[in-house]
Design an enzyme around this catalytic site. Structure first.
Site, PDB file in Angstrom:
ATOM      1  NE  ARG A  59      -3.597   0.539   1.484  1.00  0.00           N
ATOM      2  CZ  ARG A  59      -4.454   0.610   2.504  1.00  0.00           C
ATOM      3  NH1 ARG A  59      -4.996  -0.492   2.963  1.00  0.00           N
ATOM      4  NH2 ARG A  59      -4.789   1.766   3.037  1.00  0.00           N
ATOM      5  CE1 TYR A  79      -8.591  -8.375   1.972  1.00  0.00           C
ATOM      6  CE2 TYR A  79      -6.786  -7.919   0.461  1.00  0.00           C
ATOM      7  CZ  TYR A  79      -8.005  -7.571   1.007  1.00  0.00           C
ATOM      8  OH  TYR A  79      -8.633  -6.420   0.618  1.00  0.00           O
TER       9      TYR A  79
END
Lengths: 650, 650
Positions: free
Chosen positions: B275, B283
């Protein structure tokens, strides 16, 4: 009356002053910036932004805003009289030399540029540097006994705050009328500070005393700072008077959205500069206005109507009309330059305060901003104790040379542009259109801002030919050119210049070559080991407790295959420093290879660096190249930094 | 209690609702948008932005902001167990299919996306559309007697304003603690509107009645609007529970800055999404949590610590630690879809309100925004009386199909990703890593958002093969692909999509071919003459007094040489309309030729259009291609517009 000490006082919040303030914000140096005007400009003024200015904006973080809003000028058309005496297009050339920069010349109103600076300064200074408008210096004194004392504040300035009414310039247009820029033009001689001060004094405006380490006079062609220091500009004025109109033209002239240089047979010359928001700026020679015996033109004769009528004549037989005029002014062509750019390296002059010329080449705002782009980081790093105070000498030595080139270029260009075109080779009085075109084309490189080559100094270690040969495309003294490289860790392509942000850091760029070659790997390891010892210039330049890359950042570009190399396995730690909270730094090691979506930058090829053996480059905070050498020449690199930075202990 | 009539009420100010509001702002339609939450999200939530979303952002004017701030994900690495059972990198592929779009997939926090929308909506609505936060609908009624009346406001909604305290969600982190996203996860069943209303009712919150032409329910997976309408989502949940962590990782895992799909031998699977701001989203499959007999997992077992421990196990033998966690949540994989997307074409559902699925494919925010990007302009143009109300039928027909594809893709992908990898081909219980990779690669096209192909309707005139053959690269039903063209008047290169701004206008793109060919010039002139007559669809679609290009804009791309053509001489007036104040329009005619600085777009080649004969294309306001035909098929083009727009008089 309050009493203030501060590192840096900037006088004048035009582009030059704002650039200086931006450096203070990005370097974390507190500063004040004052301007006598009550508001920033909203229309008119300078508008051309050259490649180098955009590279600088990008390094500050707002190049994209200028790029998005501006008009992009792609093509120049030359129009000259044909055999029938009517103007016709004679040439069509690119406005910016192809391949010079990742940016091209664009046109955007000075008020927007100032807006970008204001937003940027606010963001990076965390609101601590605010423009103090309606604030005027009344006196300036330098305590000569303290000019060599690093801890002293030898410059004392008395500031006076004007009332809002006093600070509002007459420029602001009445509703439905174009703004009149004549009040700031070279045709006006009035000393407005004197008038303002007299008014303010009569009403007892609030005043304060400021003690500054450094004062930057960015206060324009009639610089109060310059006059207070008793310095003068030297040069000459010509008989050529030009008018300027910003209009939305209604015309059948086919090149109205291109930059055009038009010489009419008998009615003078005109330059077309297409602008944003459908505006076009016209620079129009006013043949009917001539200076009097004192060399000054009669202002009262000059109106937007007479300027427009002159433009119509020049453009004839094409029709020109308008319904909307945004701004107009007029000026007398001349070139003047100061013989000193600073006093005791404590008070500096920048921009129009030390060089004035005609506006048509679109250089004024650019060279002025680049003056303080050169000066600002030096003042900031000296004020912080990072750099030696002696680097401040390089401001005058580097920028006076550029200013003189600008004056020379403008002198030649404006005379050729204002001259009547020769009818044929026998017409000795006229200007040869061929010569005009040649000067124009040669001027494009200068006008891009990318031909600047600073002389040898403590900041520019002009190398032996053998060292420069290690990186033929990275000439020492010039700005670091940009090609795309790919991030080792995330595969994202980046223009190399994107990594050279204007944050006050020097940089060492290690072209690591083929890191998978065993011999080369040894050379890289040896270089990094020296870099990583506590006694290295890298460690000694960094204040205790500061991040290891806060003064000098090490960037790596290698030429092995990304898929066969791993950041943590193949590259020594000093090339990607570890932080206890943030982990490894993934943004310092790059590879010269083809990217998935943006092609191949071929950085090694374009920089002229050997893909196996590489080299090392030192880069100044303003992206100019300071040193080039081999990986073995660690001592040379260390000597470069010892020459300009304060190295602690040993 | 006040009484209000308005064209459009939007319930929910997440990305889907904001996209709808953006259309209203850009089309000049007044609207209100309410959200029960007191603030926008600040961390966590969705973060993947696919190519198509960026094209849409760009058309609204803020693609550059997302592009600048986001992390650019360039590469996907697959990690699977090797023969020793330890994970190793098995594949390395580009994250975005090369050549698909001028954008690539990027990752940026949903809160920033919402910020860009809010700024954009404020700018284009001139502050008239404001997000009304802490505002909750209490009841909704449709007056069925008025649903076919164009002038009626048949939907009545009662709104109640909450106090600030009531509207602040529990998500907001305490200082020094990560935000907990579990309160909005699929593991939570509570009906928070009910609770909020009960509270607000007890304190007598302020309420008002709104009469709307249209209501757009963009209120998420537990949509109040959907439940009020008595509609349900159908589908199933799986036993797979996944956790999500946004952390700044400290790790020796080499691909932490790349998107990774990791199947461990025995400890479950993990996806790495790098990010912005050095964050990484993980995840993480939670093998230790399983649903009870009712199919629901026990929330109380799920903590950030247990999620992190699962991640460490999967990544082993690589080390993973962190000091900073930004956000965490958990969810149970399932896929559900509504069987109706609207009621009486007066109340519409969009985004999570009609389709839910697992987040790992990075599709949720994108498909939701694209729902209302499809719906918003239709509602706006119908409300303005520009388009026929019947076009509203195409929302369900177009978007339900896309939602079903998403559900199918997610169903297959998430099961393959949650499955244990097969040890060898004899291990029939495991998932084949080869199959997983194939589904992943095939999924990339779907995941880009660029494979959408809308079925025939009044907005999509699927052509005869002979007509589509005129522009093989511009398939009717798909979004208009983008290549660079050069402006005829100023020589600036532009990506063609930059010209297709989201301003509510349809467009006719005239590929004029070789305008210097006499026969072709006749064809172009004949086409333009028809276009320019008072009875043409172009004139009849435009309200009296409106600018000639305000409903349908005509753009031209020709293939002759720019240097041999002149805008005013060679192109009929209708292609560059004259305005008394602004002059000729210089931004409508382009040429397919090499640019000075940005290469050759080869638009004709890429669009598959003949360089002599050209063709004509009709484009919807959302950049989807509506019609393709020859210059002679003016009747076909007129029929297309007669089918969807309100044509006045004759």
């Amino acid at each position: 009356m309050s009493d203030n000490k501060l590192p840096d006082l900037i006088v004048g919040a035009g582009p030059a002053g704002l650039m200086a303030a931006a450096w203070m914000a990005h370097c974390g140096v507190s500063a004040r910036i004052v301007d006598k005007r009550g508001t920033k400009v909203f229309c008119g003024q300078a508008d051309g932004l050259q490649c180098r200015s955009l590279e600088i904006f990008d390094s500050l973080g707002f190049g994209d805003r200028a790029w998005k809003e501006a008009n992009h000028m792609m093509e120049v058309c030359m129009w000259n009289p044909g055999e029938d005496g009517k103007i016709r297009r004679s040439d069509r050339i690119p406005d910016t030399i192809v391949g010079l920069s990742r940016f091209t010349e664009i046109v955007l109103h000075q008020g927007r540029v100032e807006r970008f600076f204001l937003d940027n300064i606010r963001k990076y200074s965390k609101d601590s540097i605010k423009i103090e408008r309606g604030t005027l210096p009344e006196s300036i004194e330098i305590d000569e006994s303290k000019i060599d004392d690093d801890t002293a504040y030898p410059v004392t300035v008395k500031l006076r705050r004007l009332s809002e009414e006093e600070a509002t310039p007459a420029q602001q247009a009445k509703a439905g009328q174009p703004s009149d820029g004549l009040f700031r033009s070279s045709l006006v001689q009035s000393d407005d500070e004197g008038e303002l001060l007299a008014k303010a004094g009569a009403r007892g405006g609030e005043s304060e005393i400021v003690h500054a380490k450094y004062v930057l006079g960015c206060d324009g062609a009639r610089s109060w700072t310059r006059r207070q220091l008793g310095l003068e500009l030297c040069g000459e004025a010509t008989d050529f008077i030009w008018g300027v109109l910003d209009i939305i033209p209604i015309t059948d002239f086919p090149d109205i959205r291109k930059r055009c240089a038009i010489h009419s047979a008998e009615n003078g010359s005109l330059m077309v500069i297409p602008r944003e928001n459908r505006l076009v700026r016209l620079y129009i020679q006013l043949k009917e206005v001539t200076p009097d015996a004192n060399g000054r033109a009669d202002r009262s004769k000059i109106t937007p109507e007479m300027i427009f009528a002159a433009a119509q004549k020049i453009l004839s037989p094409y029709k020109l009309e308008y319904q909307y005029c945004d701004w107009w002014t007029a000026y007398q062509i001349g070139q003047r330059i100061g013989d000193k750019f600073d006093v005791h390296r404590r008070v500096f002059l920048a921009g129009d305060a030390v060089h004035t010329h005609s506006p048509k080449a679109g250089q004024g705002m650019n060279v002025s901003m680049q003056d303080t782009y050169n000066l600002g980081w030096k003042v900031a790093l000296v004020a912080k104790g990072i750099a030696k105070r002696s680097i401040l000498e390089t401001y005058e030595s580097e920028r006076m040379d550029v200013a003189q080139q600008l004056i020379d270029f403008d002198h030649r260009f404006s005379r050729l542009f204002s001259g009547r075109p020769a009818k044929d080779i026998m017409d000795e009085e006229g200007v040869s259109m061929e010569e005009f075109k040649n000067v124009f084309v040669k001027g494009s490189l200068f006008a891009s801002g990318l031909s600047v080559d600073y002389d040898a100094s403590m900041l520019v270690a002009k190398p032996e030919a053998s060292a420069q040969a290690l990186a033929t495309g990275i000439p020492v003294g010039m700005r670091f050119n940009s090609f795309k490289v790919v991030n080792q860790s995330d595969a994202r392509p980046r223009h190399f210049q994107e990594l050279l942000r204007s944050d006050g850091r020097f940089r060492v760029v290690l072209f690591a070559g083929d890191i998978l070659d065993a011999a080369q790997k040894q050379r890289v390891d040896a270089f990094c080991e020296k870099l990583d010892t506590p006694g290295s210039f890298l460690r000694r330049a960094t204040p205790e407790g500061a991040k290891p890359d806060s003064v000098i950042e090490v960037l790596t570009v290698h030429a092995a295959k990304r898929g066969e190399t791993e950041l943590l396995r193949d590259f020594p730690d000093v090339l990607h420093p570890f932080d206890a909270r943030l982990g490894w730094d993934y943004d310092k090691v790059y590879v010269d290879e083809e990217s998935y979506h943006e092609g191949f930058g071929d950085a090694y090829g374009n920089y002229g660096v050997d893909r196996v053996k590489g080299c090392v480059v030192a880069v100044r905070p303003d992206q100019y190249v300071g040193w080039v050498g081999a990986l073995e020449d660690f001592d040379g690199l260390e000597a470069y930094f010892a020459g300009c930075l304060v190295l602690r202990g040993k």
